[in-house]
Design a protein around this motif. Sequence first.
Motif, PDB file in Angstrom:
ATOM      1  N   LYS A  56       0.867  -1.178   0.000  1.00 21.77           N
ATOM      2  CA  LYS A  56       0.000   0.000   0.000  1.00 21.77           C
ATOM      3  C   LYS A  56       0.901   1.224   0.000  1.00 21.77           C
ATOM      4  N   GLN A  57       0.669   2.122  -0.967  1.00 19.85           N
ATOM      5  CA  GLN A  57       1.563   3.248  -1.175  1.00 19.85           C
ATOM      6  C   GLN A  57       0.888   4.570  -0.859  1.00 19.85           C
ATOM      7  N   GLY A  58       1.703   5.572  -0.604  1.00 19.41           N
ATOM      8  CA  GLY A  58       1.195   6.914  -0.342  1.00 19.41           C
ATOM      9  C   GLY A  58       0.710   7.077   1.089  1.00 19.41           C
ATOM     10  N   ILE A  59       0.342   8.281   1.417  1.00 19.75           N
ATOM     11  CA  ILE A  59      -0.095   8.605   2.774  1.00 19.75           C
ATOM     12  C   ILE A  59      -1.402   7.903   3.115  1.00 19.75           C
ATOM     13  N   THR A  60      -2.331   7.866   2.187  1.00 25.77           N
ATOM     14  CA  THR A  60      -3.643   7.271   2.454  1.00 25.77           C
ATOM     15  C   THR A  60      -3.667   5.768   2.214  1.00 25.77           C
ATOM     16  N   GLY A  61      -2.699   5.254   1.475  1.00 29.57           N
ATOM     17  CA  GLY A  61      -2.687   3.830   1.160  1.00 29.57           C
ATOM     18  C   GLY A  61      -3.707   3.447   0.112  1.00 29.57           C
ATOM     19  N   SER A  62      -4.234   4.439  -0.623  1.00 26.38           N
ATOM     20  CA  SER A  62      -5.249   4.136  -1.628  1.00 26.38           C
ATOM     21  C   SER A  62      -4.640   3.546  -2.898  1.00 26.38           C
ATOM     22  N   LYS A  63      -3.369   3.808  -3.145  1.00 25.94           N
ATOM     23  CA  LYS A  63      -2.677   3.205  -4.280  1.00 25.94           C
ATOM     24  C   LYS A  63      -2.054   1.894  -3.789  1.00 25.94           C
ATOM     25  N   VAL A  64      -2.375   0.793  -4.475  1.00 24.83           N
ATOM     26  CA  VAL A  64      -1.938  -0.524  -4.020  1.00 24.83           C
ATOM     27  C   VAL A  64      -1.229  -1.263  -5.145  1.00 24.83           C
ATOM     28  N   ASP A  65      -0.074  -1.853  -4.829  1.00 25.05           N
ATOM     29  CA  ASP A  65       0.675  -2.683  -5.770  1.00 25.05           C
ATOM     30  C   ASP A  65       0.526  -4.138  -5.335  1.00 25.05           C
ATOM     31  N   TYR A  66       0.008  -4.975  -6.221  1.00 25.30           N
ATOM     32  CA  TYR A  66      -0.136  -6.410  -5.962  1.00 25.30           C
ATOM     33  C   TYR A  66       0.929  -7.133  -6.765  1.00 25.30           C
ATOM     34  N   HIS A  67       1.914  -7.692  -6.093  1.00 25.09           N
ATOM     35  CA  HIS A  67       3.005  -8.422  -6.747  1.00 25.09           C
ATOM     36  C   HIS A  67       2.719  -9.915  -6.601  1.00 25.09           C
ATOM     37  N   SER A  68       2.389 -10.544  -7.702  1.00 20.12           N
ATOM     38  CA  SER A  68       2.017 -11.948  -7.704  1.00 20.12           C
ATOM     39  C   SER A  68       3.218 -12.823  -8.026  1.00 20.12           C
ATOM     40  N   VAL A  69       3.493 -13.797  -7.161  1.00 23.02           N
ATOM     41  CA  VAL A  69       4.646 -14.678  -7.334  1.00 23.02           C
ATOM     42  C   VAL A  69       4.175 -16.135  -7.353  1.00 23.02           C
ATOM     43  N   PRO A  70       4.237 -16.784  -8.510  1.00 21.20           N
ATOM     44  CA  PRO A  70       3.905 -18.219  -8.521  1.00 21.20           C
ATOM     45  C   PRO A  70       4.905 -18.964  -7.632  1.00 21.20           C
ATOM     46  N   TYR A  71       4.430 -19.956  -6.907  1.00 24.43           N
ATOM     47  CA  TYR A  71       5.309 -20.682  -5.991  1.00 24.43           C
ATOM     48  C   TYR A  71       6.513 -21.292  -6.706  1.00 24.43           C
ATOM     49  N   LYS A  72       6.354 -21.674  -7.968  1.00 20.86           N
ATOM     50  CA  LYS A  72       7.468 -22.277  -8.714  1.00 20.86           C
ATOM     51  C   LYS A  72       8.592 -21.267  -8.975  1.00 20.86           C
TER      52      LYS A  72
END
Length: 125
Positions: A56-72
């Motif tokens: 969650k980025q920024g002061i309010t946390g309204s901008k969100v980065d979802y980093h998806s990592v396959p287990y493999k």
Amino acid sequence: MGLLDGMLGNASKMDAGKIQAEFAQILAPGERVEHAYQLIRDYFVFTDKRLVLVDKQGITGSKVDYHSVPYKSITHFSVETGGTFDLDAELKIWISGMATPVQKQFNKKLSIYEVQSVLASYVLK
């Protein structure tokens, strides 16, 4: 999780059911959230198919980065337990194609061994 724990960077376990609802648009059909852990505003989620790192980025946390990592894609991981003067434990996860590992710190309220066991159960399938 208490505010003080969050400010100190300590992790706490989250309710997987609540995250399942929050992730409705992120998850693939039939994918389910099984474990989730929070660090201040950020958290990481173990689904039955992948690890999702949420920033969650920024002061309010309204901008969100979802980093998806396959287990493999997880090449290896390590656990460093807390010591006498450094009470926090640390989990490091190396991902294929990344030079530096993802690092998460845990206090004694959440067992680093529990998190490591969850990670191992997905990566070592």
